[in-house]
Write a protein that holds these residues in place. Sequence first.
Motif, mmCIF file in Angstrom:
data_model
loop_
_atom_site.group_PDB
_atom_site.id
_atom_site.type_symbol
_atom_site.label_atom_id
_atom_site.label_comp_id
_atom_site.label_asym_id
_atom_site.label_seq_id
_atom_site.Cartn_x
_atom_site.Cartn_y
_atom_site.Cartn_z
ATOM 1 N N ARG A 235 0.835 -1.196 0.000
ATOM 2 C CA ARG A 235 0.000 0.000 0.000
ATOM 3 C C ARG A 235 0.874 1.252 0.000
ATOM 4 O O ARG A 235 2.005 1.237 0.483
ATOM 5 C CB ARG A 235 -0.923 0.007 1.225
ATOM 6 C CG ARG A 235 -1.979 -1.088 1.196
ATOM 7 C CD ARG A 235 -3.060 -0.835 2.218
ATOM 8 N NE ARG A 235 -4.087 -1.880 2.194
ATOM 9 C CZ ARG A 235 -5.307 -1.724 2.690
ATOM 10 N NH1 ARG A 235 -5.658 -0.576 3.270
ATOM 11 N NH2 ARG A 235 -6.186 -2.709 2.630
ATOM 12 N N PRO A 243 -6.325 -0.410 -1.165
ATOM 13 C CA PRO A 243 -5.798 -1.778 -1.202
ATOM 14 C C PRO A 243 -4.993 -2.059 -2.474
ATOM 15 O O PRO A 243 -5.136 -1.364 -3.483
ATOM 16 C CB PRO A 243 -7.064 -2.639 -1.159
ATOM 17 C CG PRO A 243 -8.116 -1.776 -1.770
ATOM 18 C CD PRO A 243 -7.786 -0.362 -1.349
ATOM 19 N N GLU A 247 -4.418 -7.822 -2.697
ATOM 20 C CA GLU A 247 -5.441 -7.885 -1.653
ATOM 21 C C GLU A 247 -6.830 -8.070 -2.255
ATOM 22 O O GLU A 247 -7.726 -8.636 -1.617
ATOM 23 C CB GLU A 247 -5.402 -6.624 -0.804
ATOM 24 C CG GLU A 247 -4.167 -6.503 0.068
ATOM 25 C CD GLU A 247 -4.115 -5.171 0.798
ATOM 26 O OE1 GLU A 247 -4.236 -5.182 2.032
ATOM 27 O OE2 GLU A 247 -3.957 -4.117 0.140
#
Length: 331
Positions: A235, A243, A247
């Motif tokens: 991130r 995200p 993810e």
Amino acid sequence: MTLLSRRELLDKAARIAALAAWSGGAAADDYPVRPIRLVIPYTAGAAGDQIGRPWADRVAPLLGPIYVENIGGAGGAIGSAAVAQSAPDGYSLLLGNGSTQVMIPLTSAQPAYDGVRDFRAIYRLITSTLAFAVHPSLPVKDLRELVAFAKANPGKLSYGTPGVGTGNHLVGELFRQQSGLAADFVHVPYRGMGPATNDLVSGQISSVIAVVSSQILQLHSAGKLRLIAVTSDHRLSGAPEIPTVTEAGMPGLRYAGWFGLFAPRATPDKIVERIAAATRTAMDDPHLQEGYRSQGLEPDPDSGPDKFQRLVEDELAHLAPIVKSIGLKRD
């Protein structure tokens, strides 16, 4: 008119190249003696300006005046071709990236230049990431919701990029392939990321795949667009709420971008090393590094001609089979 054989043509070309290299020695020793042009192959105001112009300002005390010229169009191909065709004397440089040096030559049916054979890599300035951004009216907050919305509203979603065959376009096509969207996520190519972003903010298109920049982050913070995923491994420190594609369950969309300096292929070694040395000094400046990081970019203070050249060649070898597998070609 006497026609020359292939061997005679090659011999003649070799003699001309040798003469050019010899005659350029003195000029290389004196370099630079006039202003240097940095071509940013995108429209003004996009991520290229936020990378190239700070470099030019920081290096000017070391190399002399540097003026920036924005030559947008064809996803960066027009400006890149202009530098490839320039005199190899160190006075025309390109701020290139993975799109201009790898993707466009790979995907063009008749490329105007070769990203490896027609250029000399000098220095990678930064690494970057791409982001999926949507109009705030779109009721999606991540990639999974974007896929679900697209399938429930076939043909209504589009995504803008700075052109066909760019890294942005590659990620978009991989997303379409891996999510099964097919025709439900329509590509809209622009002359640059600036016009695409403007159309997203005004609601003319529903999403873009853009290089993360200070402008994109500011528009996200102001609620004028919504960032829903980044293609990096981690991130962003400047926007930790967004995200990653991993993810979101789509690790195949990971894409690490970069921007760096290139010169026409026949540029003398002395000139390339002079530019690289000045750039290395500039990149050691903590203020320049912090300026890049504040835009979601990661500076590379440890680059150089040989290292950067290998990176470009390795990326070409890695992406060529991917481009072929999804049939990504330009006219």
